[in-house]
Design a protein around this motif. Sequence first.
Motif, PDB file in Angstrom:
ATOM      1  N   GLN A 144       0.821  -1.210   0.000  1.00  0.00           N
ATOM      2  CA  GLN A 144       0.000   0.000   0.000  1.00  0.00           C
ATOM      3  C   GLN A 144       0.861   1.269   0.000  1.00  0.00           C
ATOM      4  OE1 GLN A 144      -2.883  -0.029   3.140  1.00  0.00           O
ATOM      5  NE2 GLN A 144      -4.055   1.680   2.314  1.00  0.00           N
ATOM      6  N   TYR A 145       1.997   1.205   0.700  1.00  0.00           N
ATOM      7  CA  TYR A 145       2.875   2.376   0.831  1.00  0.00           C
ATOM      8  C   TYR A 145       4.302   2.003   0.435  1.00  0.00           C
ATOM      9  CZ  TYR A 145      -1.125   3.695   3.689  1.00  0.00           C
ATOM     10  OH  TYR A 145      -2.401   3.936   4.141  1.00  0.00           O
ATOM     11  N   PRO A 146       4.543   1.720  -0.850  1.00  0.00           N
ATOM     12  CA  PRO A 146       5.870   1.226  -1.277  1.00  0.00           C
ATOM     13  C   PRO A 146       6.993   2.227  -1.036  1.00  0.00           C
ATOM     14  CG  PRO A 146       4.498   1.788  -3.174  1.00  0.00           C
ATOM     15  CD  PRO A 146       3.606   1.837  -1.980  1.00  0.00           C
ATOM     16  N   GLN A 147       6.664   3.518  -1.020  1.00  0.00           N
ATOM     17  CA  GLN A 147       7.713   4.533  -0.851  1.00  0.00           C
ATOM     18  C   GLN A 147       8.356   4.459   0.532  1.00  0.00           C
ATOM     19  OE1 GLN A 147       4.485   4.987  -0.938  1.00  0.00           O
ATOM     20  NE2 GLN A 147       3.775   6.800   0.171  1.00  0.00           N
ATOM     21  N   TYR A 148       7.638   3.869   1.515  1.00  0.00           N
ATOM     22  CA  TYR A 148       8.201   3.791   2.870  1.00  0.00           C
ATOM     23  C   TYR A 148       9.453   2.917   2.915  1.00  0.00           C
ATOM     24  CZ  TYR A 148       8.571   3.242   7.918  1.00  0.00           C
ATOM     25  OH  TYR A 148       9.042   3.229   9.211  1.00  0.00           O
ATOM     26  N   ALA A 149       9.607   2.031   1.953  1.00  0.00           N
ATOM     27  CA  ALA A 149      10.800   1.169   1.906  1.00  0.00           C
ATOM     28  C   ALA A 149      12.083   1.986   1.795  1.00  0.00           C
ATOM     29  CB  ALA A 149      10.691   0.197   0.743  1.00  0.00           C
ATOM     30  N   GLN A 150      11.967   3.217   1.309  1.00  0.00           N
ATOM     31  CA  GLN A 150      13.152   4.074   1.158  1.00  0.00           C
ATOM     32  C   GLN A 150      13.491   4.851   2.433  1.00  0.00           C
ATOM     33  OE1 GLN A 150      13.349   6.178  -2.789  1.00  0.00           O
ATOM     34  NE2 GLN A 150      11.245   5.406  -2.957  1.00  0.00           N
ATOM     35  N   ALA A 151      12.589   4.838   3.397  1.00  0.00           N
ATOM     36  CA  ALA A 151      12.834   5.559   4.657  1.00  0.00           C
ATOM     37  C   ALA A 151      13.823   4.774   5.510  1.00  0.00           C
ATOM     38  CB  ALA A 151      11.525   5.758   5.408  1.00  0.00           C
ATOM     39  N   LYS A 152      14.574   5.494   6.326  1.00  0.00           N
ATOM     40  CA  LYS A 152      15.595   4.860   7.173  1.00  0.00           C
ATOM     41  C   LYS A 152      15.236   5.104   8.639  1.00  0.00           C
ATOM     42  CE  LYS A 152      19.150   3.990   4.054  1.00  0.00           C
ATOM     43  NZ  LYS A 152      18.359   4.139   2.830  1.00  0.00           N
ATOM     44  N   ALA A 153      14.703   4.094   9.282  1.00  0.00           N
ATOM     45  CA  ALA A 153      14.320   4.228  10.685  1.00  0.00           C
ATOM     46  C   ALA A 153      15.526   4.042  11.600  1.00  0.00           C
ATOM     47  CB  ALA A 153      13.244   3.210  11.027  1.00  0.00           C
ATOM     48  N   LEU A 154      15.558   4.833  12.672  1.00  0.00           N
ATOM     49  CA  LEU A 154      16.532   4.656  13.752  1.00  0.00           C
ATOM     50  C   LEU A 154      15.766   4.165  14.973  1.00  0.00           C
ATOM     51  CD1 LEU A 154      18.550   7.999  13.473  1.00  0.00           C
ATOM     52  CD2 LEU A 154      19.409   5.735  12.932  1.00  0.00           C
ATOM     53  N   GLN A 155      16.314   3.178  15.667  1.00  0.00           N
ATOM     54  CA  GLN A 155      15.635   2.694  16.865  1.00  0.00           C
ATOM     55  C   GLN A 155      16.558   2.829  18.065  1.00  0.00           C
ATOM     56  OE1 GLN A 155      12.998  -0.691  16.649  1.00  0.00           O
ATOM     57  NE2 GLN A 155      13.299  -0.869  14.444  1.00  0.00           N
ATOM     58  N   CYS A 156      15.960   3.171  19.195  1.00  0.00           N
ATOM     59  CA  CYS A 156      16.757   3.279  20.419  1.00  0.00           C
ATOM     60  C   CYS A 156      15.873   2.972  21.621  1.00  0.00           C
ATOM     61  CB  CYS A 156      17.378   4.669  20.552  1.00  0.00           C
ATOM     62  SG  CYS A 156      16.197   6.014  20.786  1.00  0.00           S
ATOM     63  N   THR A 157      16.521   2.538  22.680  1.00  0.00           N
ATOM     64  CA  THR A 157      15.839   2.301  23.954  1.00  0.00           C
ATOM     65  C   THR A 157      16.394   3.286  24.972  1.00  0.00           C
ATOM     66  OG1 THR A 157      15.432  -0.038  23.513  1.00  0.00           O
ATOM     67  CG2 THR A 157      15.480   0.640  25.818  1.00  0.00           C
ATOM     68  N   VAL A 158      15.493   4.019  25.601  1.00  0.00           N
ATOM     69  CA  VAL A 158      15.884   4.986  26.638  1.00  0.00           C
ATOM     70  C   VAL A 158      15.572   4.346  27.982  1.00  0.00           C
ATOM     71  CG1 VAL A 158      15.636   7.358  27.466  1.00  0.00           C
ATOM     72  CG2 VAL A 158      15.290   6.846  25.036  1.00  0.00           C
ATOM     73  N   LYS A 159      16.609   4.149  28.779  1.00  0.00           N
ATOM     74  CA  LYS A 159      16.473   3.428  30.046  1.00  0.00           C
ATOM     75  C   LYS A 159      16.323   4.404  31.205  1.00  0.00           C
ATOM     76  CE  LYS A 159      19.169  -0.440  28.267  1.00  0.00           C
ATOM     77  NZ  LYS A 159      20.395  -1.235  28.381  1.00  0.00           N
ATOM     78  N   ALA A 160      15.969   3.853  32.366  1.00  0.00           N
ATOM     79  CA  ALA A 160      15.780   4.680  33.558  1.00  0.00           C
ATOM     80  C   ALA A 160      17.039   5.506  33.838  1.00  0.00           C
ATOM     81  CB  ALA A 160      15.455   3.792  34.754  1.00  0.00           C
ATOM     82  N   GLY A 161      16.858   6.786  34.082  1.00  0.00           N
ATOM     83  CA  GLY A 161      17.973   7.694  34.349  1.00  0.00           C
ATOM     84  C   GLY A 161      18.540   8.345  33.108  1.00  0.00           C
ATOM     85  N   GLU A 162      18.029   7.972  31.918  1.00  0.00           N
ATOM     86  CA  GLU A 162      18.523   8.555  30.668  1.00  0.00           C
ATOM     87  C   GLU A 162      17.532   9.561  30.105  1.00  0.00           C
ATOM     88  OE1 GLU A 162      21.228   4.765  29.123  1.00  0.00           O
ATOM     89  OE2 GLU A 162      19.270   5.114  28.178  1.00  0.00           O
TER      90      GLU A 162
END
Length: 295
Positions: A228-246
Amino acid sequence: ELGWTESIPYLDRPPSPLEFYREWVSPNKPCIIRNAISHWPALKKWTLAYLREVVGPKVVSVAVTPNGYADAVFQDRFVMPEERQMPFMDFLDIVEKKVTSPNVFYVQKQCSNLTEEFPELVCDVQPDIPWMSEALGRKPDAVNFWLGESAAVTSLHKDHYENLYCVISGEKHFLLHPPSDRPFIPYELYQPATYHVSEDGSFEIMDEKSADKVPWIPLDPLNPNLEQYPQYAQAKALQCTVKAGEMLYLPSLWFHHVQQSHGCIAVNYWYDMEYDLKYSYYQLLDCLSKAVEVS
């Protein structure tokens, strides 16, 4: 190509106001800052038992949904949660699983709900982040308190704020897209609606008939429909986890999708962004993206 890294960098200490503005705010780059809130009493004090004792029977606003998605596209509507007024200790009973409910509960009302609804907790954190206030020359527009179940998800969206997101306990999981990914991220206009509880306890979706249509992102970045949204394949996602105290610095106009561990507690500071050349570039990119979609 615009200088985004493959991962979110970490700072081991809060920077000076000038350093932060030059290195992060001006280039619109996210980072995770350690040891920025280590002096907050909240890090040691804010157990659910403490919150129950301090806030207790006070009636607060809680977002309630059948599926964990508040302010999200569902059944071709932009559906907002039921804003339920309930004693805070009743909400904690649900989070601690002393009471079971088929629905998902999340204290997520923005509009500076920390100072407006939970003023008794402000002394355990700070009314602003001094080095950020000095860097930007202003105080935050809002300081928000977040506490909810792990099923509560924040759908992909962006804000016109410089956001300092501080995790007190548990973890927050962010999926981020830079503003330059706008051409690959679909927007559509949706009829706004709200969840309402019917007499049998089930939810129904009620249209807000007098309200204007809302532009929102229909795509789930964790399970994107690329047919449905083929253009999203070109996007570059960054993932991160923010832990307690950060603390996560989430720059203005960055797209973000958020999940959390169960009972995660967080406070964030929204500082109004500068409507400068970066904003103009984003508006241009947005207009060009819409023009391409129409054609």
